[in-house]
Design a protein around this motif. Structure first.
Motif, PDB file in Angstrom:
ATOM      1  N   ALA A 175       0.810  -1.221   0.000  1.00 45.02           N
ATOM      2  CA  ALA A 175       0.000   0.000   0.000  1.00 45.02           C
ATOM      3  C   ALA A 175       0.842   1.271   0.000  1.00 45.02           C
ATOM      4  O   ALA A 175       0.610   2.173  -0.810  1.00 45.02           O
ATOM      5  N   ILE A 176       1.820   1.359   0.870  1.00 47.86           N
ATOM      6  CA  ILE A 176       2.622   2.578   0.953  1.00 47.86           C
ATOM      7  C   ILE A 176       3.478   2.740  -0.295  1.00 47.86           C
ATOM      8  O   ILE A 176       3.521   3.815  -0.903  1.00 47.86           O
ATOM      9  N   TYR A 177       4.162   1.665  -0.704  1.00 45.10           N
ATOM     10  CA  TYR A 177       5.024   1.742  -1.884  1.00 45.10           C
ATOM     11  C   TYR A 177       4.200   2.059  -3.132  1.00 45.10           C
ATOM     12  O   TYR A 177       4.546   2.960  -3.900  1.00 45.10           O
ATOM     13  N   SER A 178       3.100   1.339  -3.317  1.00 42.62           N
ATOM     14  CA  SER A 178       2.267   1.555  -4.506  1.00 42.62           C
ATOM     15  C   SER A 178       1.696   2.958  -4.551  1.00 42.62           C
ATOM     16  O   SER A 178       1.696   3.603  -5.601  1.00 42.62           O
ATOM     17  N   SER A 179       1.223   3.445  -3.414  1.00 46.33           N
ATOM     18  CA  SER A 179       0.650   4.800  -3.409  1.00 46.33           C
ATOM     19  C   SER A 179       1.726   5.857  -3.658  1.00 46.33           C
ATOM     20  O   SER A 179       1.465   6.868  -4.314  1.00 46.33           O
ATOM     21  N   SER A 180       2.947   5.632  -3.177  1.00 45.10           N
ATOM     22  CA  SER A 180       4.011   6.604  -3.435  1.00 45.10           C
ATOM     23  C   SER A 180       4.371   6.634  -4.915  1.00 45.10           C
ATOM     24  O   SER A 180       4.657   7.692  -5.474  1.00 45.10           O
ATOM     25  N   LYS A 181       4.343   5.479  -5.574  1.00 44.28           N
ATOM     26  CA  LYS A 181       4.655   5.432  -7.005  1.00 44.28           C
ATOM     27  C   LYS A 181       3.508   6.005  -7.838  1.00 44.28           C
ATOM     28  O   LYS A 181       3.736   6.623  -8.870  1.00 44.28           O
ATOM     29  N   ALA A 182       2.278   5.812  -7.384  1.00 45.66           N
ATOM     30  CA  ALA A 182       1.143   6.440  -8.055  1.00 45.66           C
ATOM     31  C   ALA A 182       1.238   7.960  -7.928  1.00 45.66           C
ATOM     32  O   ALA A 182       0.900   8.701  -8.861  1.00 45.66           O
ATOM     33  N   ALA A 183       1.747   8.423  -6.786  1.00 42.34           N
ATOM     34  CA  ALA A 183       1.941   9.861  -6.594  1.00 42.34           C
ATOM     35  C   ALA A 183       2.987  10.398  -7.573  1.00 42.34           C
ATOM     36  O   ALA A 183       2.850  11.521  -8.079  1.00 42.34           O
ATOM     37  N   VAL A 184       4.018   9.616  -7.870  1.00 49.29           N
ATOM     38  CA  VAL A 184       5.035  10.043  -8.846  1.00 49.29           C
ATOM     39  C   VAL A 184       4.389  10.231 -10.221  1.00 49.29           C
ATOM     40  O   VAL A 184       4.658  11.220 -10.907  1.00 49.29           O
TER      41      VAL A 184
END
Length: 150
Positions: free
Chosen positions: A37-46
């Motif tokens: 969740a944290i990793y995926s959401s940070s990459k979606a933010a990129v």
């Protein structure tokens, strides 16, 4: 990432430099396996930041784009690439191989950095994963998509 892009863009605009900003995201931006969740959401933010910056900076001659790699041999992916189940995991990649940084990533990077080749690419996120993100997968059991559910 935002502050770096902001500082670079400010300098480019002040000096009248037209150019490129290329961000690195991940296939995790669009495929969110359990436990990421944290990793995926940070990459979606990129990816989202890339698009927002592209809208703001393209009129000033700065194209902003992103690359989303899949699994490439690295310290981060050693658990997958070097695991006993790595041959099984390769079944979740349609072209049946891990990414190769020198050939697969550099080609896309050169495309996005090229003034002639990418002049009309603005806010684009290019996925470089051999088709891996075409499947919904679980990184702990990446080929479960190929197993009979019975």
């Amino acid at each position: 990432m935002y502050f770096t892009a902001q500082a670079v863009a400010k300098h480019m605009i002040e000096k009248g430099i037209r150019g490129r900003i290329i961000n690195t995201a991940s296939i995790a931006a669009t495929v969110s396996p359990p436990g990421t969740a944290i990793y995926s959401s940070s990459k979606a933010a990129v990816v989202s930041l890339t698009k927002a910056l592209a809208v703001e900076l393209a009129p000033k001659g700065i194209n902003v784009n992103a690359i989303s790699p899949g699994v490439f041999p690295s310290e981060m992916s050693d658990g997958i690439v070097e695991s006993p189940g790595s041959k099984k995991a390769l079944k979740a990649i349609p072209n049946r191989r891990w990414g190769d940084t020198e050939h697969d990533m550099m080609g896309v990077l050169l495309l996005l950095a090229s003034e002639k080749a990418s002049a009309h690419l603005v806010g684009v996120n290019i996925t470089v994963d051999g088709g891996h993100s075409l499947y919904a997968f679980n990184p702990m059991d990446p080929t479960s998509v190929f197993e009979d559910p019975s």
